[in-house]
Design an enzyme around this catalytic site. Structure first.
Site, PDB file in Angstrom:
ATOM      1  N   CYS A 334     -51.485  22.333  45.717  1.00 56.02           N
ATOM      2  CA  CYS A 334     -52.461  23.336  46.129  1.00 56.02           C
ATOM      3  C   CYS A 334     -53.792  22.754  45.704  1.00 56.02           C
ATOM      4  CB  CYS A 334     -52.150  24.692  45.506  1.00 56.02           C
ATOM      5  SG  CYS A 334     -51.751  24.644  43.748  1.00 56.02           S
ATOM      6  N   SER A 335     -54.547  23.469  44.870  1.00 56.19           N
ATOM      7  CA  SER A 335     -55.780  22.863  44.386  1.00 56.19           C
ATOM      8  C   SER A 335     -55.526  22.183  43.040  1.00 56.19           C
ATOM      9  CB  SER A 335     -56.871  23.918  44.275  1.00 56.19           C
ATOM     10  OG  SER A 335     -58.097  23.288  44.014  1.00 56.19           O
ATOM     11  N   GLY A 337     -52.520  22.285  41.584  1.00 58.61           N
ATOM     12  CA  GLY A 337     -51.110  21.878  41.565  1.00 58.61           C
ATOM     13  C   GLY A 337     -50.276  22.625  40.538  1.00 58.61           C
ATOM     14  N   ALA A 338     -50.663  23.879  40.243  1.00 56.91           N
ATOM     15  CA  ALA A 338     -49.913  24.628  39.231  1.00 56.91           C
ATOM     16  C   ALA A 338     -49.683  26.086  39.615  1.00 56.91           C
ATOM     17  CB  ALA A 338     -50.640  24.552  37.889  1.00 56.91           C
ATOM     18  N   GLY A 339     -50.720  26.771  40.085  1.00 59.01           N
ATOM     19  CA  GLY A 339     -50.592  28.207  40.379  1.00 59.01           C
ATOM     20  C   GLY A 339     -49.733  28.453  41.603  1.00 59.01           C
ATOM     21  N   ARG A 340     -50.286  28.146  42.772  1.00 56.03           N
ATOM     22  CA  ARG A 340     -49.547  28.345  44.008  1.00 56.03           C
ATOM     23  C   ARG A 340     -48.359  27.386  44.088  1.00 56.03           C
ATOM     24  NH1 ARG A 340     -55.100  28.246  47.421  1.00 56.03           N
ATOM     25  NH2 ARG A 340     -55.697  27.053  45.579  1.00 56.03           N
ATOM     26  N   GLN A 379     -49.642  30.986  37.767  1.00 60.68           N
ATOM     27  CA  GLN A 379     -50.795  31.284  36.921  1.00 60.68           C
ATOM     28  C   GLN A 379     -51.075  32.742  36.644  1.00 60.68           C
ATOM     29  OE1 GLN A 379     -53.626  28.628  38.835  1.00 60.68           O
ATOM     30  NE2 GLN A 379     -54.133  27.801  36.831  1.00 60.68           N
TER      31      GLN A 379
END
Ligand SMILES: *[C@@H]1O[C@H](CO)[C@@H](O)[C@H](O)[C@H]1NC(C)=O
Ligand SMILES: *[C@@H]1O[C@H](CO)[C@@H](O)[C@H](O)[C@H]1NC(C)=O
Ligand SMILES: CC(=O)N[C@H]1CO[C@H](CO)[C@@H](O)[C@@H]1O
Length: 404
Positions: A334-335, A337-340, A379
């Protein structure tokens, strides 16, 4: 002379009789064999229909007899009583589906055990109704500390500029290392983490940040060196003016990123929410080529959840249909690389476990397992709740698709 004739007649008669007897016996033997074979197949189909009947009965008993224990522990362990259907028996797959065009929703596929399915569903329903419990579980997850958790390489002098965020940097013990000799910057660092499921040698995913202008060559090098053929992109390029990810592919024709030539072959807009691009990737040093498919989800914003879990689940089915039969890791970014990315991987990993007939599904523990491998996976509490909802919805769809 009469005696001779009589004796010859007798011999002929005996010979004839024995031939007839032999033929008869042979035929009955053959028939018996035939019967046995038929019997074999008969019992086969019997077993299948008996099995299906059992499934139907099971389905009609709405709430499963044994409900899971109410959750006390943080990790909400969920054990399904071992069921009689699961061990290698024939699996009931969704029956004949209407023909699907490439524009339609992907049908559900699963070998999920029915009793496990019901168990999970009632657990999830319970879990989602009880907001207090969700809150507590999320708090506990926030307090979780991964160990080891050093990121000295990613935070080292030459590498900090390669990170989008200081909060999400690949761990030293769990990072993708590039081959220095093929790197445009003579460095092995990229902010990317291999994510293992059950096999400690082969990662199932690579979670990574959206490439920066300075790391796009590293990104394609990683795709090349890890044999990847599927990229899952979960962010738009910009959100209200804020750059989320560099446009790391050509809009048309081809672009050269260091020694990796990327050719846009096709772009297929599936719906308002996602599209699929197909690339031809060539290593200019060896002249080897590979096809890479990118699934781009457009409407999931940073720190948020998708509008509908149904759309994301359909997206996931399309990704997995394309990936089926491969063993390389799926690149998810994603941006940061952890939340989405973490939310998507959590959903996919849990559903894959179920499809493989896992008897024990523990979503919180699965998330901790992800956080051992990359910081800050999933997140927000809303993202965690979304993962639970999506899993429940998919299980529901699988149960509905079973023959009634
Ligand atoms: C990292 O690990 C150390 C122990 O090695 C621990 O004390 C610390 O709290 C951990 N930090 C985080 C953010 O998990
Ligand atoms: C790759 O292809 C080019 C052009 O066809 C050729 O000149 C070059 O020798 C090839 N390299 C390898 C390693 O095969
Ligand atoms: C820790 C650190 O220096 N992070 C940097 C990672 O790279 C981005 C983009 O270049 C910077 O904005 C961060 O400050």
């Amino acid at each position: 002379m009469i005696l001779t004739v009589v004796s010859i007649l007798c011999i002929v008669a005996v010979l004839l009789a024995s031939t007839v007897v032999y033929c008869l016996r042979h035929r009955s033997h053959h028939k018996l064999k035939e019967k046995l074979t038929n019997l074999g197949t008969d019992t086969g189909s019997d077993a299948t229909s008996t099995y299906q009947e059992l499934c139907r009965q099971r389905m009609s008993v709405k709430p499963p007899a044994e409900r899971p224990e109410p959750m006390h522990s943080v990790s909400s362990r969920l054990n399904s009583v071992s069921s009689q259907f699961s061990d290698g028996g024939p699996m009931v797959s969704p029956s004949a589906r209407s023909s699907t065009s490439s524009w339609s929703e992907e049908p559900v596929h699963s070998n999920m055990d029915i009793s496990t399915g019901h168990m999970i569903l009632s657990y999830m329903e319970d879990h989602l109704k009880n907001k207090n419990r969700l809150e507590k579980e999320w708090e506990a997850l926030c307090a979780y500390q991964a160990e080891p958790n050093a990121s000295t390489t990613g935070l080292g002098a030459g590498n900090t500029k390669k990170n989008r965020s200081n909060a999400v940097v690949a761990y030293d013990h769990s990072r993708i290392a590039l081959k220095v000799e093929n790197s445009h910057s003579n460095s092995d660092y990229i902010n990317a983490s291999p994510i293992m499921d059950h096999d400690p040698r082969n990662p199932a995913y690579i979670a990574t940040q959206g490439p920066l202008p300075s790391t796009v060559a590293d990104f394609w090098q990683m795709v090349w060196e890890n044999g990847c053929v599927v990229i899952v992109m979960l962010t738009p390029l910009t959100e209200s003016g804020v750059k989320q990810c560099y446009h790391y592919w050509p809009d048309e024709g081809s672009n050269l990123y260091h020694i990796y030539e990327v050719n846009l072959v096709s772009e297929h807009i599936w719906c308002d929410d996602f599209l699929v691009r197909s690339f031809y990737l060539k290593n200019m040093q060896t002249n080897e080529t590979r096809t890479v498919t990118q699934f781009h989800f457009l409407t999931w914003l940073n720190q948020n959840v998708p509008e509908s879990s149904r759309t994301l689940l359909d997206f996931r089915r399309k990704v997995n249909k394309c990936y089926r039969g491969r063993s390389c890791p799926i690149i998810v970014h994603c941006s940061n690389g952890a939340g989405r990315s973490g939310t998507y991987i959590l959903i996919d990993m849990v559903l894959n476990k179920m499809a493989k007939g896992a008897k024990e599904i523990d979503i919180a523990a699965t998330l901790e397992h992800l956080r051992d491998q990359r910081p800050a996976m999933v997140q927000t509490k809303e993202q965690f709740e979304f993962a639970l909802t999506a899993v429940a919805e998919e299980v529901n769809a699988i149960l509905k698709a079973l023959p009634q």
